[in-house]
Motif scaffolding. Structure first.
Motif, short mmCIF file in Angstrom:
data_model
loop_
_atom_site.label_atom_id
_atom_site.label_comp_id
_atom_site.label_asym_id
_atom_site.label_seq_id
_atom_site.Cartn_x
_atom_site.Cartn_y
_atom_site.Cartn_z
N GLN A 50 9.97 42.13 38.25
CA GLN A 50 9.27 42.71 37.09
C GLN A 50 8.93 41.51 36.09
OE1 GLN A 50 12.29 45.31 36.10
NE2 GLN A 50 11.09 47.24 36.92
N LEU A 51 9.45 40.52 36.36
CA LEU A 51 9.51 39.42 35.25
C LEU A 51 8.55 38.05 35.83
CD1 LEU A 51 12.98 38.90 34.02
CD2 LEU A 51 11.25 39.91 33.10
N CYS A 52 8.44 38.14 37.13
CA CYS A 52 7.65 37.11 37.85
C CYS A 52 6.95 37.33 39.16
CB CYS A 52 8.19 35.74 37.97
SG CYS A 52 9.84 35.74 38.40
N ASP A 53 5.96 36.85 39.48
CA ASP A 53 5.53 36.98 40.85
C ASP A 53 4.81 35.72 41.39
OD1 ASP A 53 5.00 38.07 43.34
OD2 ASP A 53 3.56 39.67 42.58
N THR A 54 4.47 35.85 42.67
CA THR A 54 3.78 34.45 43.39
C THR A 54 3.07 34.70 44.40
OG1 THR A 54 4.51 32.29 44.43
CG2 THR A 54 6.18 34.32 44.74
N ALA A 55 2.17 33.85 44.40
CA ALA A 55 1.15 34.02 45.59
C ALA A 55 1.66 33.18 46.54
CB ALA A 55 -0.31 33.39 45.14
N ASP A 56 2.73 32.18 46.55
CA ASP A 56 2.95 31.50 47.59
C ASP A 56 3.76 32.20 48.78
OD1 ASP A 56 1.70 29.38 46.72
OD2 ASP A 56 3.01 28.18 46.06
N MET A 57 4.59 33.06 48.12
CA MET A 57 5.66 33.71 48.97
C MET A 57 6.04 34.98 48.28
SD MET A 57 8.96 31.34 47.74
CE MET A 57 10.22 32.23 48.58
N ASP A 58 6.66 35.93 49.34
CA ASP A 58 7.18 37.25 48.57
C ASP A 58 8.21 36.93 48.08
OD1 ASP A 58 8.42 39.71 48.00
OD2 ASP A 58 7.11 40.48 50.09
N LEU A 59 8.32 36.63 46.64
CA LEU A 59 9.66 36.33 45.84
C LEU A 59 10.71 37.14 45.83
CD1 LEU A 59 10.45 34.32 43.65
CD2 LEU A 59 9.81 35.93 41.74
N GLN A 60 10.55 38.79 45.62
CA GLN A 60 11.62 39.46 45.86
C GLN A 60 12.14 39.32 47.23
OE1 GLN A 60 13.01 41.44 43.17
NE2 GLN A 60 14.62 41.42 44.53
#
Length: 252
Positions: A50-60
């Protein structure tokens, strides 16, 4: 629970504390600054996604895997976007650290922000590229300036063999239109040789000019040193003669 994590407030990196259910239960003083969100909003978030996301990898997915390992794990450098600021890209390395206590297992997620460092690197790289480009332009301008100073002497050097060639061409023509040209074959051959030598001299001067102006600072190749010295002497000889300087190549 928050009191036992207050020591993380002394760190310069943002730190999130997750409980056994992988819910956010604490964040240090650096998180609001990094996330650019007020503490009131941060407290309403329970999941890291809910605070951050990334296009490089599935953060969660990566975080869940790191939490289940029960070991200290460090992510590769990732490009991260914050939900409230999707246009800005951050370069971050995450470190997950398990924390054991009487109250159970919790996890510290440390955000090491390398964005400023990378931006500075890119900025200096661009400046270095610009300096290299400027340096190349200065070298080329210097060559053109030098060429301008040598133009008069070069013109003189070219005119001399051309004048000789023209004169001997006239001689060949006169011999050929004479009453007995076959008797003057020796003179024709000598004049023809002189014309060829003169034109070769002009061709060599032009070649030296092209080699001098050719942009090849970044090209490296093996060459014959004698040939290089001969070309250099031939190039500066007109200026040297004009200044009364005698150049000799000494062979050892």
């Amino acid at each position: 629970m928050s009191s036992r994590f207050e020591s993380f407030d002394h760190l310069f990196d943002p730190v999130l504390i997750l409980n056994q259910k992988h819910e956010i239960v604490y964040f240090n003083n650096q998180v609001p600054t990094f996330m650019k969100l007020p503490p009131r909003i941060l407290k309403s978030k329970s999941k890291i996604i809910q605070l951050c996301d990334t296009a490089d990898m599935d953060l969660q997915e990566w975080v869940n895997k790191a939490l289940l390992s029960f070991d200290v794990m460090t992510s590769p450098e990732i490009r991260m976007h914050l939900p409230h600021d999707p246009e800005t890209e951050y370069n971050v390395i995450l470190k997950v650290i398990p924390l054991q206590s009487d109250e159970g297992v919790s996890y510290a997620i440390v955000f090491h922000d390398k964005t400023v460092e990378i931006n500075l690197h890119n900025k200096y790289r661009d400046q270095l590229d610009e300096l290299k480009k400027t340096h190349s332009q200065i070298l080329q301008a210097d060559k053109l300036n030098t060429l301008g100073e040598l133009t008069a002497n070069i013109s003189h050097e070219i005119n001399n063999p051309l004048t000789i060639a023209a004169g001997h061409s006239e001689l060949i023509r006169d011999c050929l239109i004479s009453r007995a040209p076959e008797k003057k074959l020796k003179h024709i051959e000598e004049a023809n040789s002189t014309v060829i030598e003169s034109l070769e001299r002009v061709s060599q001067i032009i070649k030296n000019m092209k080699d001098f102006l050719h942009k090849s600072e970044d090209e490296k190749e093996y060459c014959d040193l004698d040939t290089l010295v001969d070309a250099a002497i031939e190039w500066i000889l007109p200026t040297a003669k004009k200044s009364g300087i005698e150049i000799k190549k000494i062979h050892k």
